[in-house]
Design an enzyme around this catalytic site. Structure first.
Site, short mmCIF file in Angstrom:
data_model
loop_
_atom_site.label_atom_id
_atom_site.label_comp_id
_atom_site.label_asym_id
_atom_site.label_seq_id
_atom_site.Cartn_x
_atom_site.Cartn_y
_atom_site.Cartn_z
N HIS A 1 0.74 -1.29 -0.18
CA HIS A 1 0.02 -0.08 -0.07
C HIS A 1 0.78 1.23 -0.08
O HIS A 1 2.03 1.20 0.36
CB HIS A 1 -0.63 0.22 1.26
CG HIS A 1 -1.64 -1.08 1.48
ND1 HIS A 1 -2.97 -1.71 0.89
CD2 HIS A 1 -1.17 -2.17 2.44
CE1 HIS A 1 -3.14 -2.87 1.35
NE2 HIS A 1 -2.49 -2.92 2.39
N ARG B 1 -14.10 -4.66 10.80
CA ARG B 1 -13.34 -3.33 11.48
C ARG B 1 -12.77 -2.42 10.43
O ARG B 1 -12.39 -1.27 11.02
CB ARG B 1 -12.45 -4.02 12.38
CG ARG B 1 -11.20 -4.61 11.69
CD ARG B 1 -10.28 -5.34 12.50
NE ARG B 1 -9.46 -6.21 11.64
CZ ARG B 1 -8.53 -5.98 10.94
NH1 ARG B 1 -7.83 -4.57 10.82
NH2 ARG B 1 -7.96 -6.76 10.33
N ASP C 1 2.89 -6.73 2.07
CA ASP C 1 1.70 -5.91 2.81
C ASP C 1 2.30 -4.68 3.63
O ASP C 1 1.76 -4.02 4.43
CB ASP C 1 1.02 -6.81 3.94
CG ASP C 1 -0.14 -5.89 4.50
OD1 ASP C 1 -0.87 -5.45 3.59
OD2 ASP C 1 -0.49 -6.26 5.48
N ARG D 1 -11.00 -3.65 -5.22
CA ARG D 1 -10.96 -4.47 -3.97
C ARG D 1 -12.55 -4.42 -3.26
O ARG D 1 -12.91 -3.23 -3.15
CB ARG D 1 -9.98 -4.09 -3.18
CG ARG D 1 -9.71 -4.96 -1.90
CD ARG D 1 -8.59 -4.32 -1.04
NE ARG D 1 -7.88 -5.11 -0.28
CZ ARG D 1 -7.48 -4.81 0.99
NH1 ARG D 1 -7.14 -3.33 1.39
NH2 ARG D 1 -6.73 -5.60 1.61
N HIS E 1 -4.48 -12.78 1.51
CA HIS E 1 -4.10 -13.40 2.75
C HIS E 1 -4.73 -14.68 3.20
O HIS E 1 -5.25 -15.14 4.16
CB HIS E 1 -4.04 -12.38 3.86
CG HIS E 1 -3.85 -11.01 3.58
ND1 HIS E 1 -2.85 -10.70 2.59
CD2 HIS E 1 -4.26 -9.98 4.17
CE1 HIS E 1 -2.76 -9.47 2.63
NE2 HIS E 1 -3.80 -8.94 3.58
C1 0GY Z 1 -4.02 -5.49 4.64
C2 0GY Z 1 -4.67 -5.48 5.79
C3 0GY Z 1 -5.43 -4.78 6.64
C4 0GY Z 1 -5.83 -3.38 6.17
C5 0GY Z 1 -6.17 -2.86 5.02
O1 0GY Z 1 -6.99 -1.42 3.70
C6 0GY Z 1 -6.65 -1.54 4.64
O2 0GY Z 1 -6.74 -1.06 5.30
O3 0GY Z 1 -5.99 -3.87 3.82
C7 0GY Z 1 -6.03 -5.16 7.96
O4 0GY Z 1 -6.01 -4.33 8.91
O5 0GY Z 1 -5.96 -6.32 8.12
O6 0GY Z 1 -3.99 -6.34 3.86
O7 0GY Z 1 -3.39 -4.33 4.60
#
Ligand code: 0GY
Length: 310
Positions: A33, A130, A257, A124, A181
């Site tokens: 990200h 959460r 990640d 996505r 994941h």
């Molecule tokens: C990941 C997992 C998480 C968060 C996000 O987009 C996001 O905020 O994907 C998480 O908190 O499990 O894949 O980055």
């Protein structure tokens, strides 16, 4: 604009080690990200967390340090459906980054075309409660139908206990579907138990379903590396990821990640994460599929010399 990080937020690991595992040439970090920087790309009002900034320059420096050639940058929920930070990173990557966006039903065809031009190849759909508010399934299905026409795929993020309820929706999606994941298995449960068996069945019965075998640091209950011994971390995740890699070698992807949102206890050393790969893909042939051939086929099909799959 100045943003205050969520209390207790762990910043990414500033000095990752150099991996001992030498990545195959042309490897793709297929799940990472960018966050902001908030001063340029403000975080979304509806976000559930405020991260530390993690810029494209920092991501590309990590790519080079670890030995990756390319990135797939996945829109993080802290940016909502404002894809500017991710799209800018892809657009300015010299073709070395592709993206996965978040869009709403209101997105115009012109906006989708602009995202495509920046390098976006998927959307996505997030079902982790959460992280996001509920979006009606008919809206998501409509979006999937529209992006299919661009040759894009759908990335889904959910937790293992929610797969039965989401099964009918997921299996009706008209595109390639990439699971984040491994559908977040509970690694305290048996590898051959009903929960993971359902996930394997999902992949076995639907050959449009792929999986990222990523995030051992998120899935592990074995504690941080120091408790497991240097460079031997996250071993409780190995059997799960290895099973997926060996059963579906042509439909798996791997990613760091980075910058690892929402980790509460420890922040992984990204070099150590790369050293996890040869434990789950144990031959050079499997490593090449996981890190090069599969992501190239999905994100750079024109270079991989294959027809689009959607
Ligand atoms: C990941 C997992 C998480 C968060 C996000 O987009 C996001 O905020 O994907 C998480 O908190 O499990 O894949 O980055």
């Amino acid at each position: 604009m100045k943003f205050e990080k969520t209390p207790g937020w762990l910043d990414w690991y500033a000095a990752p080690s150099r991996p001992r595992f030498s990545l195959p040439s042309g490897s793709v970090d297929a799940h990472c990200h960018v966050f902001g920087p908030g001063a340029h790309f403000p975080y979304a009002p509806e976000r559930k967390y405020t991260p530390c900034d993690a810029s494209k320059a920092q991501l590309f420096a990590l790519r080079d340090h670890l030995g990756f050639a390319r990135n797939v940058i996945v829109q993080a929920t802290c940016h909502g459906a404002d894809n500017r930070a991710m799209a800018d990173a892809c657009f300015t990557s010299d073709g070395n980054a592709r993206g996965v966006a978040t869009v709403r039903r209101s997105v115009t065809d012109r906006e989708l075309e602009m995202l495509h031009a920046a390098g976006v190849r998927g959307v996505r759909f997030n079902f982790v409660k959460r992280l996001v508010d509920f979006t009606p399934k008919d809206e998501l299905m409509e979006i999937a139908g529209r992006v299919r026409l661009l040759g894009w795929h759908v990335v889904i993020y959910f937790e293992a206990q929610d797969l039965p309820e989401l099964w009918d929706f997921f299996t009706a999606l008209p595109t390639t579907v990439v699971v984040d994941h491994m559908g977040r298995p509970d690694v305290r449960k048996p590898l051959d138990g009903p929960e993971f068996a359902l996930f394997l069945r999902f992949m076995r019965e639907h050959d449009n379903v792929w999986s990222k075998v990523s995030c051992p640091e998120r899935l592990s209950v074995g504690g941080p590396p120091a408790l497991n011994g240097e460079r031997a971390a996250y071993r409780d995740v190995v059997p799960f990821a290895r099973r997926v890699v060996e059963t579906f070698p042509d439909r798996v992807l791997w990613g760091t990640d980075w910058p690892h949102p929402n980790l509460k206890e420890h922040m992984p050393d990204d070099g150590l994460l790369v050293d996890f790969i040869p434990h789950i893909a144990v031959t050079a042939a499997l490593q090449r599929k996981l890190l090069v051939d599969n992501p190239m086929r999905l994100y750079w099909p024109e270079e991989a010399g294959v027809a689009r799959e959607n």
